[in-house]
Design a protein around this motif. Structure first.
Motif, mmCIF file in Angstrom:
data_model
loop_
_atom_site.group_PDB
_atom_site.id
_atom_site.type_symbol
_atom_site.label_atom_id
_atom_site.label_comp_id
_atom_site.label_asym_id
_atom_site.label_seq_id
_atom_site.Cartn_x
_atom_site.Cartn_y
_atom_site.Cartn_z
ATOM 1 N N GLY A 137 31.480 7.472 48.074
ATOM 2 C CA GLY A 137 32.519 7.687 47.068
ATOM 3 C C GLY A 137 33.194 6.392 46.674
ATOM 4 N N GLU A 138 34.333 6.539 46.009
ATOM 5 C CA GLU A 138 35.034 5.399 45.420
ATOM 6 C C GLU A 138 35.987 4.773 46.426
ATOM 7 N N LEU A 139 35.420 4.123 47.438
ATOM 8 C CA LEU A 139 36.238 3.543 48.495
ATOM 9 C C LEU A 139 37.090 2.385 48.002
ATOM 10 N N ASP A 140 36.638 1.700 46.955
ATOM 11 C CA ASP A 140 37.376 0.529 46.483
ATOM 12 C C ASP A 140 38.450 0.872 45.460
ATOM 13 N N GLY A 141 38.673 2.144 45.182
ATOM 14 C CA GLY A 141 39.765 2.553 44.307
ATOM 15 C C GLY A 141 39.350 2.730 42.861
ATOM 16 N N SER A 142 40.051 3.605 42.159
ATOM 17 C CA SER A 142 39.721 3.871 40.761
ATOM 18 C C SER A 142 40.109 2.721 39.851
ATOM 19 N N HIS A 143 40.930 1.778 40.355
ATOM 20 C CA HIS A 143 41.347 0.646 39.525
ATOM 21 C C HIS A 143 40.251 -0.409 39.387
ATOM 22 N N GLN A 144 39.228 -0.347 40.242
ATOM 23 C CA GLN A 144 38.167 -1.365 40.237
ATOM 24 C C GLN A 144 37.069 -0.981 39.249
ATOM 25 N N HIS A 145 36.775 -1.876 38.306
ATOM 26 C CA HIS A 145 35.755 -1.624 37.271
ATOM 27 C C HIS A 145 34.503 -2.474 37.461
ATOM 28 N N GLY A 146 34.510 -3.369 38.415
ATOM 29 C CA GLY A 146 33.367 -4.262 38.585
ATOM 30 C C GLY A 146 32.229 -3.629 39.356
ATOM 31 N N PHE A 147 31.006 -3.811 38.839
ATOM 32 C CA PHE A 147 29.783 -3.429 39.540
ATOM 33 C C PHE A 147 29.716 -1.936 39.861
ATOM 34 N N LYS A 148 30.145 -1.117 38.890
ATOM 35 C CA LYS A 148 30.071 0.335 39.019
ATOM 36 C C LYS A 148 29.387 0.916 37.792
ATOM 37 N N LYS A 149 28.728 2.050 37.984
ATOM 38 C CA LYS A 149 28.063 2.716 36.877
ATOM 39 C C LYS A 149 29.081 3.136 35.822
ATOM 40 N N GLN A 150 28.714 2.911 34.571
ATOM 41 C CA GLN A 150 29.521 3.305 33.415
ATOM 42 C C GLN A 150 30.917 2.687 33.443
ATOM 43 N N ARG A 151 31.049 1.563 34.117
ATOM 44 C CA ARG A 151 32.282 0.781 34.053
ATOM 45 C C ARG A 151 31.929 -0.658 33.730
ATOM 46 N N SER A 152 32.834 -1.330 33.087
ATOM 47 C CA SER A 152 32.549 -2.684 32.616
ATOM 48 C C SER A 152 33.854 -3.400 32.330
ATOM 49 N N THR A 153 33.752 -4.634 31.867
ATOM 50 C CA THR A 153 34.951 -5.349 31.437
ATOM 51 C C THR A 153 35.610 -4.603 30.282
ATOM 52 N N THR A 154 34.811 -3.945 29.445
ATOM 53 C CA THR A 154 35.376 -3.212 28.308
ATOM 54 C C THR A 154 36.236 -2.044 28.774
#
Length: 536
Positions: A137-154
């Motif tokens: 699961g999302e152990l690094d928190g929902s605030h982290q967007h780096g290196f995750k599926k369907q997340r990006s700098t955008t």
């Protein structure tokens, strides 16, 4: 470059030694790991790696590793399971570093960053560990967007933009800051990581991770010459697959440290903190307190901050009579009228003049290169060059800023840059070819078409991502569906004022043109094809 590898090696090692100070007790392993991999895990990880021809330190190209994984998955599964039990090979934990020049004088070692080259086989192992972490699961928190599926700098920028726009729409003032970290990845402390994640990650998975992080070393290579081996007691490898994700896990405690009254948005080691208040004085005092708490937390986990390089901006609907400086631990932080967030310049009124002007300056350099290349490269080659080196720059994170260009001048600049690139690539310096024909020649969408296509694609992807960032739930909350929409949804504009339309859900008029169903999930290829038919 004679003996330059010696100076680079001493500089990189000395920098980490100076910043990290004492390491504390390093007690990372309670016993051997009994972690077992399956052949299905080997195949899955191999498919996710790019088939590059470049080799790692073991002289094996990734394409060969992928082929081996497909032919002998059971053998590799047994091999990696054995590595977890017996310990990782020393060469997997030794990086060969090539210094890469950043900017400034080329004769100063301080102007270079270390780029690591690792064994190709170790990257397959890292990917398998990475996939195991994903299952937790999302152990690094929902605030982290780096290196995750369907997340990006955008998506990270959209989170910041949504928060700012919504609060300005409600008459509040928003302050956003970003603390500067010195050598962030190089200061991860294995003992702190182990204590923080011991209760979150199963022991059999945590042990090989700690083995990966601990007792690493590196050599610096310049041309064909290498330095002696330097040992590292802290840090995670930036050039690795696993390193950035482990760093994100290391920083997961920031949400608990700062509390729920702030917005936290991170991409790898870049973190942006936003706070909204009713008055400037109240905002100033709270930012000082939160920033002090933030700095204390980072120091506690071994990070080193450079408060004097911290960026701060006050967002407001109308110009503020005063923009007070912040005083944190004796350092004065002066707010700016603009702030670069992950490569896009935000203005304090959510305007985009500065960003568009920056695109104009960057384009001039590229146009000169295109004029030279068009005499040497055929049309197909120029099309690839345009897509990679120009349009990737021009339309980077366009979902954040392109829809909200508030003046005709801004739009004309973007439109002009779009077509000037096409003319430079084909040598049409007298503007004899019509714009429609230029787009057809290079199979390019117009700026308007691209804006609608990219906004719709991102909105649908986020809407259907049940485990996505906070903006995904915001999109679903701001939409409604009924039987007559046949698998579609309508997004409601909840803004009170014009500035509130900067929030992504409030500016999705393009979705009204879509006639195919998408709310129950749609494949990425089918989505792209349907959107192209709709907007192109």
């Amino acid at each position: 470059m004679h003996r330059s590898f010696y100076f680079f090696a001493n500089f990189f090692a000395g920098k980490v030694e100076t910043l990290s100070g004492s390491y504390g007790k390093l007690d990372y392993r309670s016993g051997f790991s009994s972690l077992k991999f399956s052949k299905e895990e080997v195949i899955k990880a191999a498919k996710m790696l790019k088939p590059k021809l470049c080799t790692g330190e073991d002289n094996l190209p990734m394409r060969l590793i992928k082929d081996l994984a497909m032919i002998f998955p059971e053998m590799l599964a047994h091999y990696f399971s054995t590595m977890c039990c017996m310990g990782l090979p020393t060469r997997w934990k030794t990086a060969i570093i090539t210094p890469l020049h950043k900017s400034g004088p080329t004769n100063l070692v301080t102007q270079y960053r270390p780029i690591s080259n690792l064994d190709s086989m170790s990257k397959l192992f890292e990917k398998m560990i990475f996939n195991r972490l994903e299952e937790l699961g999302e152990l690094d928190g929902s605030h982290q967007h780096g290196f995750k599926k369907q997340r990006s700098t955008t998506t990270a920028m959209l989170e910041v933009q949504n928060y700012v726009a919504a609060n300005l729409d409600n008459g509040k003032i928003v302050g956003t800051y970003s603390l500067d970290l010195s050598a962030a990845f190089d200061l991860l402390r294995p003992n702190v990581f182990c204590e923080a994640l011991r209760s979150q990650i199963p022991t059999d998975l945590l042990n090989p991770i700690m083995d990966f992080l601990s007792f690493r070393s590196f050599q610096v290579q310049v041309n064909d010459t290498r330095s002696s081996t330097k040992n590292l007691k802290v840090g995670c490898v930036q050039g690795s697959i696993l390193g950035p994700r482990l760093f994100a896990l290391y920083m997961r405690g920031i949400a608990d440290a700062l509390g729920p009254d702030v917005q936290i948005v991170s991409y790898a080691d870049d973190t942006y903190i936003s706070i909204s208040r009713n008055t400037v004085e109240e905002l100033k005092n709270d930012i000082e307190n939160i920033m002090t708490t933030h700095d204390d937390y980072l120091l506690k986990i071994g990070m080193k901050t450079n408060v004097s390089k911290t960026e701060l901006i006050y967002f407001s609907r109308n110009p503020l009579k005063q923009s007070p400086s912040i005083l944190v631990k004796g350092a004065e932080i002066v707010p700016s009228s603009t702030m670069k967030i992950l490569g896009v310049k935000f203005q304090n009124n959510l305007g985009w003049d500065t960003h568009v002007e920056g695109l104009k300056q960057k384009s001039r350099v590229i146009f000169a290169k295109l004029r030279y290349l068009q005499r040497l490269v055929d049309k197909q080659g120029m099309r690839k060059i345009l897509t990679t080196h120009f349009y990737g720059m021009l339309y980077y994170a366009s979902q954040v800023w392109l829809t909200e260009l508030t003046t005709c001048k801004q739009w004309k600049i973007v439109n002009s840059l779009h077509y000037k690139a096409l003319r430079s690539a084909i040598g049409d310096y007298k503007n004899t070819i019509p714009k429609t024909q230029l787009n057809l020649l290079f199979e390019r969408a117009t700026p308007v078409q691209w804006m609608a296509y990219s906004n719709a694609k991102l909105a649908i992807s986020l809407f259907n991502n049940k485990n996505g960032p906070p903006i995904s739930s915001q999109l679903r909350a701001s939409s409604y569906r009924n039987d007559r929409l046949h698998g579609r949804a309508v997004f409601m504009d909840s803004s009170r004022l014009k500035i509130g339309k900067n929030a992504f859900p409030n500016r999705l008029n393009c979705m009204k043109s879509i006639k195919f169903g998408w709310t129950d999930g749609i494949g990425d290829h089918a989505l792209r094809q349907n959107l192209k038919k709709t907007f192109y």
